[in-house]
Write an enzyme that holds these catalytic residues in place. Structure first.
Site, PDB file in Angstrom:
ATOM      1  N   LEU A 260       0.833  -1.208   0.000  1.00 45.54           N
ATOM      2  CA  LEU A 260       0.000   0.000   0.000  1.00 45.54           C
ATOM      3  C   LEU A 260       0.868   1.258   0.000  1.00 45.54           C
ATOM      4  O   LEU A 260       1.885   1.317   0.701  1.00 45.54           O
ATOM      5  CB  LEU A 260      -0.923   0.007   1.224  1.00 45.54           C
ATOM      6  CG  LEU A 260      -1.850  -1.215   1.348  1.00 45.54           C
ATOM      7  CD1 LEU A 260      -2.776  -1.055   2.558  1.00 45.54           C
ATOM      8  CD2 LEU A 260      -2.658  -1.454   0.081  1.00 45.54           C
TER       9      LEU A 260
ATOM     10  N   GLY B 144       1.049  -5.196   1.442  1.00 49.15           N
ATOM     11  CA  GLY B 144      -0.004  -5.339   0.438  1.00 49.15           C
ATOM     12  C   GLY B 144       0.434  -6.112  -0.794  1.00 49.15           C
ATOM     13  O   GLY B 144      -0.391  -6.759  -1.452  1.00 49.15           O
TER      14      GLY B 144
ATOM     15  N   ASN C 265       4.590  -7.319   6.852  1.00 49.99           N
ATOM     16  CA  ASN C 265       5.467  -6.649   7.812  1.00 49.99           C
ATOM     17  C   ASN C 265       4.843  -5.423   8.462  1.00 49.99           C
ATOM     18  O   ASN C 265       5.560  -4.576   9.006  1.00 49.99           O
ATOM     19  CB  ASN C 265       6.773  -6.269   7.107  1.00 49.99           C
ATOM     20  CG  ASN C 265       6.540  -5.306   5.943  1.00 49.99           C
ATOM     21  OD1 ASN C 265       5.551  -5.454   5.237  1.00 49.99           O
ATOM     22  ND2 ASN C 265       7.419  -4.350   5.770  1.00 49.99           N
ATOM     23  N   GLU C 266       3.528  -5.327   8.424  1.00 51.61           N
ATOM     24  CA  GLU C 266       2.853  -4.149   8.957  1.00 51.61           C
ATOM     25  C   GLU C 266       3.323  -3.770  10.372  1.00 51.61           C
ATOM     26  O   GLU C 266       3.513  -2.587  10.677  1.00 51.61           O
ATOM     27  CB  GLU C 266       1.331  -4.342   8.950  1.00 51.61           C
ATOM     28  CG  GLU C 266       0.678  -4.161   7.595  1.00 51.61           C
ATOM     29  CD  GLU C 266       0.830  -5.357   6.655  1.00 51.61           C
ATOM     30  OE1 GLU C 266       1.519  -6.321   7.033  1.00 51.61           O
ATOM     31  OE2 GLU C 266       0.267  -5.314   5.554  1.00 51.61           O
TER      32      GLU C 266
END
Lengths: 243, 243, 243
Positions: A49, A94, A118-119
């Site tokens: 994203l 994303g 990996n957010e």
């Protein structure tokens, strides 16, 4: 379908909107029974994203952006077509979700290419439907550990626990993806589609049922000052890295 | 319990009815604490549901047949006895379901023997409770891929991802099955049964709750002209193969 | 946090109560972000629930004991802290549950050390939330087989199917646990905690929703004369083994 949005195929609102339109067209085209998703940008499948869409914008913008991200996943994970991800570069967050949403994942065996959700590393949280997609692919325990650590896995590691189905040398990727597609297309569409739907429906329905709530959660979370600060710091770091 | 319905132990309505009666008798016999399921027909464990029961018959017949298939699974997957599948031959579709419904699966290591839920290959769809049983055994991802492709796996491959628990040479199968049975029977029945029920109840209850609906779905699906045509073609192919 | 209740760190009502109070204090201490759980008793991590608390006591006592066991699990499995189990000895039943409830499990590679949910061996049944925790860690099939057989696994075996994450020689355990803790603490707390909660909430909520019913089930079950007899026999056996 080749992603071509240099430098890193980041999933901006425009990019996602175009992707959704393309998927809808292909879905409605009765001659198209399958799609191979890959990247035209060297070394990167998709960087995930676009952070600039989540930083310093209005609540309305965040809501619109998130609805588009949901739409992309609903279309891809629930596609009636055979979907093969030919992952020819790194694929964090994303980008990893796009690969996870396909029916089959082939990744180039290059020690530099990484993949994962990996957010958590950025101080944000993958939404429940990213998590559901991940759990359906690698199981609960691997997902729990990987999501909490925000791990980015090498291609080999990702293959070991089933995040990708197959590794190939870069020059074989195209050929392999076509062969896999042929194998999946050999099945009668109707039976394959009903089976796919049976496997994925529970998780798709869950987002459909909680879609507005999920948008609200995202908007509230992302517009917090502490989160905005994390994202700004992360972007600064990326800029420094580049220069 | 030895399946003996040559040439391929196909699960006809009569065969299934007899199997259910036998299971009920054993279940109610307090001296019987376990059952080993195997085949008396060379090279085949069971070829699965008898296609002639699903082709060119009345809606009433389809409904009666499907109720019997459900009953077989409910009795086997929910059995209070220890159930060991000694898979001494190929075991596609419904044959695979019988193996999956047992507590433990031992398969003969013969490169010719295959096992899997290959319904999609025939243009039909495994019902949700076949799928649930499969997912409980091999996990969501393996099930998703295998069901969509209608894969028939070699014994080695099946063992690798846990569709069978153990491989043995043919001459050791009987001995091994008895040893496994002894190991499971060493546990106190009451604790073992409650534990088994805890693990399987959710999935069993789901069919019980949707049983009539599932029959209706099956009848509607199988009596479609397109499906009937697929099944007829499949039977033609089998006949040609034989001659 | 070092368990020190010789000879075997059995989880008595007093021990569990103290453990819950300690966990609560640490949880509320903003300077404490993680806890390593290990044993100060040689060769044993924890022998599990203290059988004397479940044998020859009043219904009220059983209820009080069970509520404490539930509380321990709710606090540990739902902890906001990073929890690392440094398993330096055998860890059956409730001892295994403590390890399973942590974020990461490191076990000493000693062929004498065993771990597992062996309740079925004693003629009792692990409650559904032990089972849910186990399934979330090792998957449905491994859990089904291991719980029904009441298996106690060697460290190597436990590592192979993911019941423990890592094996180390005894002299490296401390160092390794500290390194793992540092790795997990490197993540932003907020994102890590929300992610952990997303992964574990469904299972935690299930016990919270059925807590009184679960206590009633336990009290009814454990106070059966047949179960009391099994437990007395088991304790006799343990006494003989010692002398």
């Amino acid at each position: 379908m080749k992603f071509k949005s240099p430098p890193v195929n980041s999933l901006s609102l425009d990019f996602i909107t175009e992707l959704c339109i393309s998927l809808e067209k292909l879905e409605n085209n009765r001659e198209c029974r399958g799609v191979i998703v890959t990247s035209a940008v060297p070394n990167i499948f998709s960087s995930g994203l676009d952070i600039t869409e989540m930083c310093g914008k209005s609540m309305e913008h965040y809501a619109e952006f998130w609805r588009a991200v949901q739409e992309m996943w609903l279309r891809l994970y629930g596609s009636n077509m055979v979907t093969v991800a030919a992952v020819n570069g790194s694929s964090p967050a994303g980008g990893c979700l796009i690969a996870l949403s396909c029916d089959y994942r082939i990744m180039v065996q290059n020690p530099k290419f990484i993949i994962g959700l990996n957010e958590a590393q950025l101080g944000i949280v993958a939404p429940f439907w990213f998590k559901d997609t991940f759990v359906n692919t690698v199981g609960h325990r691997v997902a729990e550990r990987s999501l909490q650590l925000g791990s980015l896995h090498s291609a080999s590691e990702a293959h070991k626990f089933g995040l990708v189905d197959e590794l190939v040398p870069e020059e074989k990727l195209q050929e392999k993806a076509v062969a896999v597609m042929a194998q999946w297309l050999a099945l009668p569409d109707h039976a394959r589609q009903l089976t796919k739907s049976m496997m994925r429906k529970a998780v798709l329905d869950r987002l459909v049922a909680h879609r507005e709530e999920d948008i609200q959660n995202f908007v509230n979370f992302i517009s917090k000052e502490s989160i905005q600060k994390s994202l700004r710091m992360y972007m600064e770091m990326l800029k420094k890295k580049k220069s």
